[in-house]
Design a protein around this motif. Structure first.
Motif, PDB file in Angstrom:
ATOM      1  N   ASN A  66       5.499   2.375  -5.416  1.00 18.24           N
ATOM      2  CA  ASN A  66       4.947   3.445  -4.520  1.00 18.24           C
ATOM      3  C   ASN A  66       3.834   4.230  -5.173  1.00 18.24           C
ATOM      4  OD1 ASN A  66       6.201   2.720  -2.018  1.00 18.24           O
ATOM      5  ND2 ASN A  66       7.668   4.308  -2.518  1.00 18.24           N
ATOM      6  N   ASP A  67       4.125   4.775  -6.416  1.00 16.72           N
ATOM      7  CA  ASP A  67       3.248   5.558  -7.150  1.00 16.72           C
ATOM      8  C   ASP A  67       1.671   4.881  -7.407  1.00 16.72           C
ATOM      9  OD1 ASP A  67       4.823   7.705  -7.217  1.00 16.72           O
ATOM     10  OD2 ASP A  67       5.648   7.330  -9.422  1.00 16.72           O
TER      11      ASP A  67
ATOM     12  N   ARG B 146      -7.643   6.602  -5.369  1.00 16.10           N
ATOM     13  CA  ARG B 146      -8.719   6.172  -6.256  1.00 16.10           C
ATOM     14  C   ARG B 146      -9.818   5.735  -5.135  1.00 16.10           C
ATOM     15  NH1 ARG B 146      -6.078   5.204 -10.660  1.00 16.10           N
ATOM     16  NH2 ARG B 146      -5.314   2.992  -9.939  1.00 16.10           N
ATOM     17  N   LEU B 147      -9.097   4.953  -4.288  1.00 16.80           N
ATOM     18  CA  LEU B 147     -10.045   4.181  -3.299  1.00 16.80           C
ATOM     19  C   LEU B 147     -10.759   5.338  -2.285  1.00 16.80           C
ATOM     20  CD1 LEU B 147     -10.900   1.184  -2.510  1.00 16.80           C
ATOM     21  CD2 LEU B 147      -9.103   1.459  -0.730  1.00 16.80           C
ATOM     22  N   VAL B 148     -10.074   6.189  -1.829  1.00 15.26           N
ATOM     23  CA  VAL B 148     -10.507   7.099  -0.878  1.00 15.26           C
ATOM     24  C   VAL B 148     -11.584   7.994  -1.716  1.00 15.26           C
ATOM     25  CG1 VAL B 148      -9.895   9.343   0.406  1.00 15.26           C
ATOM     26  CG2 VAL B 148      -8.563   7.193   0.390  1.00 15.26           C
ATOM     27  N   GLU B 149     -11.200   8.407  -3.052  1.00 13.50           N
ATOM     28  CA  GLU B 149     -12.225   9.028  -3.584  1.00 13.50           C
ATOM     29  C   GLU B 149     -13.348   8.290  -3.894  1.00 13.50           C
ATOM     30  OE1 GLU B 149     -11.514  10.708  -8.020  1.00 13.50           O
ATOM     31  OE2 GLU B 149      -9.854  11.303  -6.624  1.00 13.50           O
ATOM     32  N   SER B 150     -13.566   7.046  -4.285  1.00 16.39           N
ATOM     33  CA  SER B 150     -14.776   6.460  -4.474  1.00 16.39           C
ATOM     34  C   SER B 150     -15.358   6.171  -3.128  1.00 16.39           C
ATOM     35  CB  SER B 150     -14.286   4.958  -5.119  1.00 16.39           C
ATOM     36  OG  SER B 150     -14.004   4.228  -4.230  1.00 16.39           O
TER      37      SER B 150
ATOM     38  N   GLU C  62      -1.717   5.979  -5.969  1.00 13.07           N
ATOM     39  CA  GLU C  62      -2.622   6.369  -6.966  1.00 13.07           C
ATOM     40  C   GLU C  62      -3.998   5.506  -6.697  1.00 13.07           C
ATOM     41  OE1 GLU C  62      -1.511   5.869 -10.934  1.00 13.07           O
ATOM     42  OE2 GLU C  62      -0.097   7.529 -10.597  1.00 13.07           O
ATOM     43  N   ASN C  63      -3.554   4.021  -6.424  1.00 13.54           N
ATOM     44  CA  ASN C  63      -4.781   3.018  -6.127  1.00 13.54           C
ATOM     45  C   ASN C  63      -5.315   3.488  -4.661  1.00 13.54           C
ATOM     46  OD1 ASN C  63      -4.590   1.549  -8.189  1.00 13.54           O
ATOM     47  ND2 ASN C  63      -3.118   0.055  -7.308  1.00 13.54           N
ATOM     48  N   LEU C  64      -4.728   4.040  -3.692  1.00 12.13           N
ATOM     49  CA  LEU C  64      -5.262   4.386  -2.528  1.00 12.13           C
ATOM     50  C   LEU C  64      -6.029   5.772  -2.707  1.00 12.13           C
ATOM     51  CD1 LEU C  64      -4.622   3.342   0.498  1.00 12.13           C
ATOM     52  CD2 LEU C  64      -3.183   5.304   0.650  1.00 12.13           C
TER      53      LEU C  64
END
Ligand SMILES: [Fe+2]
Length: 344
Positions: A126-127, A135-139, A131-133
């Protein structure tokens, strides 16, 4: 498979538990006290801690609290000699995953550790997913913001270029559009109206005389009074600008504001003789700013009349040709706020 730390002051029990777990394929670390356990936990990440509660010095419950304080992400199983409901519930309340009663049976220990490992792994997944999500949203957000910024710069540059185009043609209005845009923006701000409307007004201000590109330069620069035909040609410029600007996809009604900047509240303006509320508010601001700037500045057919004469003119038209609150805001800017006519 997981990394498991076994904490017990009794060497025999500690080693037995470690052997049980090693046979299940886990990597086992051992510690004989809370202090030694904390040293081990400071190293490579541990998935599960199996700890005795009663030990000389600090207890298993102390270890649990230390781990909570450090926000260590691992599951804790307590081993207790008095498996009462209170002990178990105290441990769970303090954040333990489960408990194993003494004497420790291999079946119970491996079963509880296996369940704790499953929970730990799914938490890790889940973590990672979160985190991936993030990072994706941020980029994505970052690149979207960059695109919006680029578009804003392009719009600003295009507006400046179009504004400069008419000024190359018509030297006498050089700077006029920029000064009008600035004054209109200041009036708009003084009236406390929305920033979004202000952005559209600024662009309209920078382009309001764009239609003069279609007027012969001799007429624009003519040092004497204009004939009726020449004046009729000049009066076409809001329509010419509107024809061109209406095809551009602005976020604001720029073409309409520009078309209406010579309209007057009482219907005496041009090109459509609009009255009152039929004239957009932005255009009513632009009308006042344009009049003040034009009168205060030098024109081919007359020297500058000066700011005082310009302000008298809008005062005379207050409430008839010009919107009263716009006139008031403009007068206040010059008389009380020390505003000066200037380029950006
Ligand atoms: Fe104009």
């Amino acid at each position: 498979m997981a990394r498991v730390l076994v904490v017990d002051d009794e060497e025999g029990l500690r080693d037995t538990m470690a052997q049980f777990l090693a046979r299940d394929g886990h990597v086992c670390l051992t510690a004989e006290s809370v202090e030694a356990a904390l040293v081990a936990l400071a190293g490579d990440p541990v998935d599960v801690v199996v700890t005795d509660i009663v030990m000389p010095g600090r207890s298993g419950m102390d270890l649990l609290q230390e781990m909570n304080a450090l926000s260590l992400r691992c599951q804790v199983i307590v081993v207790t000699g008095e498996p009462t409901v209170e002990t178990a519930s105290d441990a769970v309340r303090a954040g333990a995953f489960d408990y194993v009663p003494k004497p420790v049976s291999r079946a119970r220990l491996t079963q509880v550790v296996a369940a704790a490992v499953r929970l730990k792994k799914s938490e890790d997944e889940n973590d990672n997913y979160r985190e991936n999500l993030e990072r994706l949203v941020e980029s994505r957000t970052g690149s979207l913001n960059a695109s919006v910024e680029r578009l804003k710069r392009t719009l600003e540059n295009t507006t400046q270029a179009l504004s400069a185009a008419v000024e190359i043609r018509d030297l006498y209005t050089a700077g006029h559009q920029r000064r009008v845009a600035r004054l209109a923006g200041a009036i708009h701000q003084k009236l406390g109206r929305g920033a979004d409307e202000g952005a559209g007004l600024r662009i309209a201000g920078l382009l309001h005389d764009f239609g003069k590109l279609a007027i012969p330069a001799e007429i624009l620069a003519k040092p004497s009074r204009l004939s009726a035909i020449e004046f009729a040609l000049i009066q076409q410029h809001p329509i010419t600008a509107w024809e061109i600007l209406k095809g551009l996809d602005f976020d604001w009604p720029v073409a309409e504001i520009v078309r209406q900047h010579h309209e007057r509240l009482d219907g005496s303006g041009y090109p459509d003789q609009l009255k009152g509320d039929d004239i957009r508010f932005e255009a009513r601001i632009l009308a006042v700013a344009d009049t003040v700037e034009a009168m205060a500045s030098h024109r081919p057919y007359r020297p500058a009349l000066g700011l005082d004469v310009a302000l008298e003119e809008i005062s005379r038209g207050r409430g008839t040709r010009f919107e009263a609150e716009v006139v008031d805001a403009c007068l206040e800017l010059f008389r009380d706020d020390g505003m000066e006519l200037a380029d950006d």
